[in-house]
Design a protein around this motif. Structure first.
Motif, PDB file in Angstrom:
ATOM      1  N   GLY A 140      11.766  54.419  30.509  1.00  0.00           N
ATOM      2  CA  GLY A 140      11.631  54.750  31.904  1.00  0.00           C
ATOM      3  C   GLY A 140      10.194  54.668  32.395  1.00  0.00           C
ATOM      4  O   GLY A 140       9.264  54.443  31.630  1.00  0.00           O
ATOM      5  N   ILE A 162      17.962  66.087  39.583  1.00  0.00           N
ATOM      6  CA  ILE A 162      17.764  65.477  38.276  1.00  0.00           C
ATOM      7  C   ILE A 162      17.072  64.141  38.510  1.00  0.00           C
ATOM      8  O   ILE A 162      17.634  63.242  39.142  1.00  0.00           O
ATOM      9  CB  ILE A 162      19.101  65.283  37.532  1.00  0.00           C
ATOM     10  CG1 ILE A 162      19.762  66.650  37.301  1.00  0.00           C
ATOM     11  CG2 ILE A 162      18.887  64.545  36.222  1.00  0.00           C
ATOM     12  CD1 ILE A 162      21.175  66.580  36.782  1.00  0.00           C
ATOM     13  N   HIS A 163      15.867  64.033  38.025  1.00  0.00           N
ATOM     14  CA  HIS A 163      15.057  62.838  38.263  1.00  0.00           C
ATOM     15  C   HIS A 163      15.608  61.646  37.485  1.00  0.00           C
ATOM     16  O   HIS A 163      15.943  61.777  36.305  1.00  0.00           O
ATOM     17  CB  HIS A 163      13.606  63.100  37.861  1.00  0.00           C
ATOM     18  CG  HIS A 163      12.954  64.151  38.692  1.00  0.00           C
ATOM     19  ND1 HIS A 163      12.275  63.860  39.849  1.00  0.00           N
ATOM     20  CD2 HIS A 163      12.891  65.494  38.548  1.00  0.00           C
ATOM     21  CE1 HIS A 163      11.806  64.982  40.372  1.00  0.00           C
ATOM     22  NE2 HIS A 163      12.175  65.990  39.602  1.00  0.00           N
ATOM     23  N   GLU A 208      15.645  58.079  35.422  1.00  0.00           N
ATOM     24  CA  GLU A 208      14.786  57.541  34.370  1.00  0.00           C
ATOM     25  C   GLU A 208      13.730  56.592  34.948  1.00  0.00           C
ATOM     26  O   GLU A 208      12.581  56.587  34.522  1.00  0.00           O
ATOM     27  CB  GLU A 208      15.664  56.800  33.358  1.00  0.00           C
ATOM     28  CG  GLU A 208      14.941  56.342  32.131  1.00  0.00           C
ATOM     29  CD  GLU A 208      15.902  55.722  31.126  1.00  0.00           C
ATOM     30  OE1 GLU A 208      16.174  56.387  30.113  1.00  0.00           O
ATOM     31  OE2 GLU A 208      16.376  54.593  31.369  1.00  0.00           O
ATOM     32  N   ARG A 209      14.133  55.786  35.911  1.00  0.00           N
ATOM     33  CA  ARG A 209      13.246  54.827  36.557  1.00  0.00           C
ATOM     34  C   ARG A 209      13.216  55.156  38.042  1.00  0.00           C
ATOM     35  O   ARG A 209      14.161  54.863  38.763  1.00  0.00           O
ATOM     36  CB  ARG A 209      13.745  53.401  36.334  1.00  0.00           C
ATOM     37  CG  ARG A 209      13.658  52.964  34.879  1.00  0.00           C
ATOM     38  CD  ARG A 209      14.444  51.700  34.588  1.00  0.00           C
ATOM     39  NE  ARG A 209      15.849  51.776  34.974  1.00  0.00           N
ATOM     40  CZ  ARG A 209      16.803  52.451  34.320  1.00  0.00           C
ATOM     41  NH1 ARG A 209      16.497  53.120  33.226  1.00  0.00           N
ATOM     42  NH2 ARG A 209      18.047  52.470  34.742  1.00  0.00           N
ATOM     43  N   ARG A 265       9.030  66.634  38.162  1.00  0.00           N
ATOM     44  CA  ARG A 265       9.544  65.609  37.257  1.00  0.00           C
ATOM     45  C   ARG A 265       9.040  65.821  35.832  1.00  0.00           C
ATOM     46  O   ARG A 265       9.807  65.795  34.866  1.00  0.00           O
ATOM     47  CB  ARG A 265       9.143  64.210  37.740  1.00  0.00           C
ATOM     48  CG  ARG A 265       9.618  63.105  36.798  1.00  0.00           C
ATOM     49  CD  ARG A 265       9.099  61.736  37.154  1.00  0.00           C
ATOM     50  NE  ARG A 265       9.525  60.775  36.166  1.00  0.00           N
ATOM     51  CZ  ARG A 265      10.642  60.050  36.218  1.00  0.00           C
ATOM     52  NH1 ARG A 265      11.444  60.157  37.260  1.00  0.00           N
ATOM     53  NH2 ARG A 265      10.962  59.210  35.257  1.00  0.00           N
ATOM     54  N   LEU A 266       7.751  66.036  35.716  1.00  0.00           N
ATOM     55  CA  LEU A 266       7.165  66.214  34.393  1.00  0.00           C
ATOM     56  C   LEU A 266       7.708  67.472  33.708  1.00  0.00           C
ATOM     57  O   LEU A 266       8.030  67.456  32.521  1.00  0.00           O
ATOM     58  CB  LEU A 266       5.634  66.299  34.527  1.00  0.00           C
ATOM     59  CG  LEU A 266       4.810  65.733  33.404  1.00  0.00           C
ATOM     60  CD1 LEU A 266       5.143  64.278  33.128  1.00  0.00           C
ATOM     61  CD2 LEU A 266       3.345  65.876  33.711  1.00  0.00           C
ATOM     62  N   LYS A 285      10.651  69.035  34.247  1.00  0.00           N
ATOM     63  CA  LYS A 285      12.075  68.889  33.880  1.00  0.00           C
ATOM     64  C   LYS A 285      12.300  67.881  32.775  1.00  0.00           C
ATOM     65  O   LYS A 285      13.279  67.967  32.052  1.00  0.00           O
ATOM     66  CB  LYS A 285      12.881  68.485  35.113  1.00  0.00           C
ATOM     67  CG  LYS A 285      13.025  69.620  36.110  1.00  0.00           C
ATOM     68  CD  LYS A 285      13.772  69.152  37.343  1.00  0.00           C
ATOM     69  CE  LYS A 285      13.912  70.279  38.362  1.00  0.00           C
ATOM     70  NZ  LYS A 285      14.480  69.762  39.632  1.00  0.00           N
ATOM     71  N   ASN A 286      11.403  66.907  32.648  1.00  0.00           N
ATOM     72  CA  ASN A 286      11.573  65.871  31.635  1.00  0.00           C
ATOM     73  C   ASN A 286      10.781  66.143  30.358  1.00  0.00           C
ATOM     74  O   ASN A 286      10.631  65.257  29.532  1.00  0.00           O
ATOM     75  CB  ASN A 286      11.206  64.498  32.204  1.00  0.00           C
ATOM     76  CG  ASN A 286      12.201  64.043  33.245  1.00  0.00           C
ATOM     77  OD1 ASN A 286      13.280  64.599  33.370  1.00  0.00           O
ATOM     78  ND2 ASN A 286      11.856  63.021  33.995  1.00  0.00           N
ATOM     79  N   GLY A 287      10.249  67.347  30.235  1.00  0.00           N
ATOM     80  CA  GLY A 287       9.545  67.739  29.019  1.00  0.00           C
ATOM     81  C   GLY A 287       8.217  67.035  28.810  1.00  0.00           C
ATOM     82  O   GLY A 287       7.801  66.830  27.674  1.00  0.00           O
ATOM     83  N   GLY A 288       7.558  66.693  29.895  1.00  0.00           N
ATOM     84  CA  GLY A 288       6.306  65.952  29.793  1.00  0.00           C
ATOM     85  C   GLY A 288       5.092  66.779  29.450  1.00  0.00           C
ATOM     86  O   GLY A 288       4.006  66.245  29.277  1.00  0.00           O
TER      87      GLY A 288
END
Length: 159
Positions: free
Chosen positions: A15, A103-104, A106-107, A152-153, A155-158
């Protein structure tokens, strides 16, 4: 070909995402958002309808780290969208969903509107999703973009 044994290439996940502003009113907001995009690991930044002039708010010199694309019109931008990316508008709009439950993809390509007028009708018609940050009034465009990137970061574990 010369070898570089001390260079470490980061392992990238699937992504990508980028963020931009349609018809930004001030270069300071673009510079601030570009700096945040760099910190929040965006892959690219863009502006539609206006060329960016360097300003002091980008203290990290983000142009050295992530590219900024400039498009003359929304149509030009839309034709250049990355393959299979979702255009996500950030706007106070009737079809907006709260960012807190979003929910963000992937791309994703996040698009913010002008500080004065918001997203154009043309842009809204092409958005796959439209998200809204809580509040009755609009935020400064660079602040709004920063919140979306942080969400985004997070929620996506960034982190």
């Amino acid at each position: 070909m010369e070898q570089y044994p001390n260079v470490v290439v980061p392992q990238c996940g699937r992504g990508f995402f980028g963020i931009g502003i349609e018809y930004p009113r001030t270069a300071k907001n673009v510079g601030t958002l570009w700096r945040t995009a760099h910190i929040m690991k965006a892959d690219f930044m863009f502006v539609i309808g206006q060329c960016y002039k360097s300003v002091c708010t980008d203290t990290l010199k983000s142009w050295r780290h992530i590219p900024l694309f400039e498009f003359g019109s929304f149509e030009h931008f839309h034709k250049s969208m990355p393959k299979d990316a979702r255009l996500v508008g950030v706007e106070l709009d009737g079809r907006s969903v709260p960012l807190s439950g979003y929910i963000h993809p992937e791309r994703a390509v996040y698009l913010l509107g002008s500080e004065k007028d918001g997203l154009s009708q043309e842009a809204l018609e092409h958005c796959a999703d439209v998200v809204q940050i809580p509040g009755e009034f609009s935020l400064n465009v660079s602040v709004a973009g920063s919140i979306v990137l942080y969400d985004r970061l997070l929620k996506n574990g960034g982190f």
